[in-house]
Design a protein around this motif. Structure first.
Motif, PDB file in Angstrom:
ATOM      1  N   ARG A   1     -22.992  -3.742 -32.324  1.00  0.00           N
ATOM      2  CA  ARG A   1     -22.529  -4.762 -31.373  1.00  0.00           C
ATOM      3  C   ARG A   1     -23.738  -5.404 -30.692  1.00  0.00           C
ATOM      4  O   ARG A   1     -24.551  -4.720 -30.056  1.00  0.00           O
ATOM      5  CB  ARG A   1     -21.584  -4.157 -30.335  1.00  0.00           C
TER       6      ARG A   1
ATOM      7  N   GLU B   1     -26.303  -2.404 -30.295  1.00  0.00           N
ATOM      8  CA  GLU B   1     -25.901  -1.008 -30.118  1.00  0.00           C
ATOM      9  C   GLU B   1     -24.632  -0.765 -30.926  1.00  0.00           C
ATOM     10  O   GLU B   1     -23.610  -1.432 -30.685  1.00  0.00           O
ATOM     11  CB  GLU B   1     -25.650  -0.711 -28.636  1.00  0.00           C
ATOM     12  N   GLU B   2     -24.709   0.170 -31.876  1.00  0.00           N
ATOM     13  CA  GLU B   2     -23.560   0.538 -32.706  1.00  0.00           C
ATOM     14  C   GLU B   2     -22.934  -0.704 -33.347  1.00  0.00           C
ATOM     15  O   GLU B   2     -21.708  -0.869 -33.365  1.00  0.00           O
ATOM     16  CB  GLU B   2     -22.527   1.309 -31.885  1.00  0.00           C
TER      17      GLU B   2
ATOM     18  N   MET C   1     -18.877   4.117 -25.081  1.00  0.00           N
ATOM     19  CA  MET C   1     -20.254   3.627 -24.913  1.00  0.00           C
ATOM     20  C   MET C   1     -20.510   3.396 -23.422  1.00  0.00           C
ATOM     21  O   MET C   1     -19.981   2.477 -22.816  1.00  0.00           O
ATOM     22  CB  MET C   1     -20.435   2.316 -25.676  1.00  0.00           C
TER      23      MET C   1
END
Length: 615
Positions: free
Chosen positions: A78, A75-76, A1
């Motif tokens: 998290r 994000e993802e 990421m």
């Protein structure tokens, strides 16, 4: 990421903890660097939701002493939030406390933290985890409170308390928090007291083999006196920190505003006390906290005949509008600064060339016959005197209940407040400059070519370094001790690592003491050239031709003041070396120019004191 939300480009990791990692990132949308805190995937969803709610509330905070939160997202799987990037380091990098502007900067930063806490508490926020790492500083040294991961938010239906929740950092945790008791804003004051203790002394108030041992001490044991860790800490400041660390919340200041007012009064008192010690405090930096704000407008405002010569290494000192200056006429003169007039004559049996030491309750001064006298201003009588075995030409220094008196018999005497000798150290050569207290050590240099580092309470020798003969004071700032040898070699010395950082040859005898401040050391001598050197590297920044110098240099309000043997007084812009003002027509000047409050004072060799004020 590598990118979050399509705009935050992760650049490099800044740190990590149990719940999250922190990255330096660049916000491509607005073209600025930011900090991103990214929660780990294993954080429980309920905790992530609580965290997100509190970050949303905290993002509404707006204060210059609080790190601003820009954005919140996911994000993802998290959760992350984006905040202001502060790159100056943790709060404790401002310490340890030293006399002079270096210490004042630390305390001014502490005031800013208390202002931030007052704001947070007014907004219903208890931080709960104040540590040095959660108070970051900008590159300019301005503090900003951050990391509200444990902050407790209040609203109309909740109180300023939470029970059974003892998360935090043990070294800085309030006793009531360690016990899981209800919290008030005074828990943050305790934690900041522990941060301040660590910053002032270099050590936390309590240390132990494990967290439980540390928490036990927070709850049941008093911290070691701050001055036992750092003798440079003034009494009033030590008492203030001790009050913040009171076990019971009601014994601490009632709120951050009251603590701010108490510390502000201490700072004002310390500024005034710095003028009462030669070279502006125990670190002998020659950097004064105030002075004429606009020296370009200085004009002669008056003069006073002193009745005797004022010769090297003389230097005025002052306290509460009274200036002290010794002369060859066997007396110390006390002079009121505004209006300029003679207030008192204190007798001596010989010339008084060593700068005096002024405090609210005493005037201490020495003379060539070897007598060190302490005058009681309330009783207008001598409190006590001590006779050394040789002349005294160097200024005394007081700290932590002792007064250090250097003598030309090669001894440094430590006297208590009653004038009794606690210890004496034999240096083996004449002591023509007073001692310097810095980084917990007492430094003295002698004409036999050695510099000695002593333990201040006991006089025990810690180490010694061969330097060559030294006549001037050893100024210090920002972790560097300056060794100005009589032959003209100037050394930047690390007093803790015991190593020379750099050497610069000014090619002329050095009588006057250098001045240190703003990351520079300013030095001039008999060669007639004034140098500005980088404090860390010794590289030359600028130089100026001005004539032979015997007097020490003085620094105030971003200006450097120099006085010459041909009777000129010159003000330089400290950053560039530009001459902004000068006065001529005085006799030879061997006493350091003295910036005090809004005026500049200088005495020439013939015994005339001149005062310049803004016109």
């Amino acid at each position: 990421m590598k990118r979050l939300a399509g705009r935050y480009r992760l650049l490099e990791p800044l740190g990590e903890g149990g719940m999250a990692e922190v990255w330096k990132a660049h916000d491509d949308r607005v073209d600025r660097d930011v900090a991103v805190k990214l929660l780990y995937p294993h954080v429980h969803p309920a905790e992530r939701q609580r965290f997100a709610r509190e970050i949303q509330a905290l993002s509404r905070l707006n204060h210059p002493g609080v790190v601003h939160i820009y954005d919140l997202g996911e994000e993802e799987g998290r959760t992350f939030f984006v905040m202001e990037l502060v790159e100056g380091g943790s709060f404790d990098r401002l310490g340890p406390y030293e006399h002079g502007p270096e210490g004042l900067r630390l305390l001014e930063a502490a005031l800013r933290v208390l202002e931030a806490l007052e704001y947070l508490h007014g907004q219903g926020v208890i931080h709960r985890d104040l540590t040095p790492r959660n108070i970051l500083t900008t590159r300019e040294g301005h503090p900003k409170v951050m990391d509200f991961g444990l902050a407790y938010l209040t609203d109309a239906t909740r109180h300023f308390t939470r029970t059974g929740y003892t998360l935090g950092t043990p070294q800085y945790m309030a006793p009531e928090q360690a016990k899981g008791a209800p919290l008030t804003p005074q828990a943050d004051l305790y934690s900041f007291g522990a941060v301040l203790y660590r910053t002032l002394t270099g050590r936390p108030p309590f240390e132990g083999e494990n967290d439980q041992a540390i928490l036990y001490q927070h709850v049941y044991e008093p911290p070691p006196p701050p001055q036992a860790q750092n003798p440079a800490i003034p009494d009033a400041l030590a008492r203030f920190v001790t009050r913040l660390l009171a076990k019971t919340p009601t014994e601490r200041p009632a709120n951050a505003a009251l603590a701010h007012a108490q510390l502000a009064r201490i700072i004002q008192t310390l500024k005034e006390e710095l003028y009462g010690t030669a070279r502006a405090g125990a670190n002998r930096s020659g950097h004064y906290p105030d002075g004429p704000p606009d020296p370009e407008r200085l004009q002669l405002a008056g003069s006073l005949k002193l009745g005797g010569e004022v010769a090297w290494p003389a230097e005025p000192v002052a306290h509460e509008g009274i200036l002290a200056l010794g002369t060859s006429a066997h007396e110390l003169l006390l002079i009121r600064t505004h209006p300029l007039r003679l207030e008192a004559r204190l007798p001596a049996k010989d010339e008084v060339t060593a700068p005096a030491l002024l405090a609210p309750d005493r005037v201490a001064y020495a003379s060539w016959d070897g007598a060190f006298r302490v005058w009681d201003p309330e009783r207008r009588a001598e409190h006590h005197a001590y006779e050394t075995r040789a002349e005294i030409t160097a200024s005394p220094l007081s700290a932590a209940g002792l007064t250090y008196v250097p003598s030309r018999d090669g001894h440094l005497y430590a006297l208590d407040l009653q004038g009794a000798v606690r210890w004496a150290f034999e240096a083996g050569g004449h002591l023509t400059a007073g001692p310097t207290l810095y980084r917990g050590l007492l430094f003295i240099a002698s004409e036999n070519g050695w510099m000695y580092a002593l333990d201040p309470p006991t006089g025990q020798l810690r180490y010694k370094v061969e330097t060559g003969p030294i006549h001037a004071h050893l100024p210090a700032a920002d972790g560097v001790l300056i060794l100005p040898t009589w032959a003209g070699e100037v050394h930047g010395f690390d007093p803790l690592r015991r190593e020379v950082l750099w050497t610069y040859d000014v090619e002329g005898e050095l009588w006057g003491s250098p001045a240190v401040g703003h990351g520079r050391v300013y030095v001039g001598g008999w060669s007639g050239v004034l140098y500005a050197l980088d404090l860390r590297t010794g590289d030359e920044v600028w130089r100026a031709e001005l004539g032979r110098l015997t007097a020490s240099l003085s620094l105030a309000q971003n200006h450097l003041y120099a006085a010459t043997e041909d009777g000129r007084l010159i003000a330089f812009r400290a950053a560039t070396g530009e001459v902004v003002w000068q006065a001529e027509g005085m006799g030879p000047i061997q006493a350091a120019p003295f910036p005090y409050r809004d005026a500049l004072y200088v005495a020439d060799l013939s015994g005339t004191l001149y005062v310049f004020r803004e016109g």
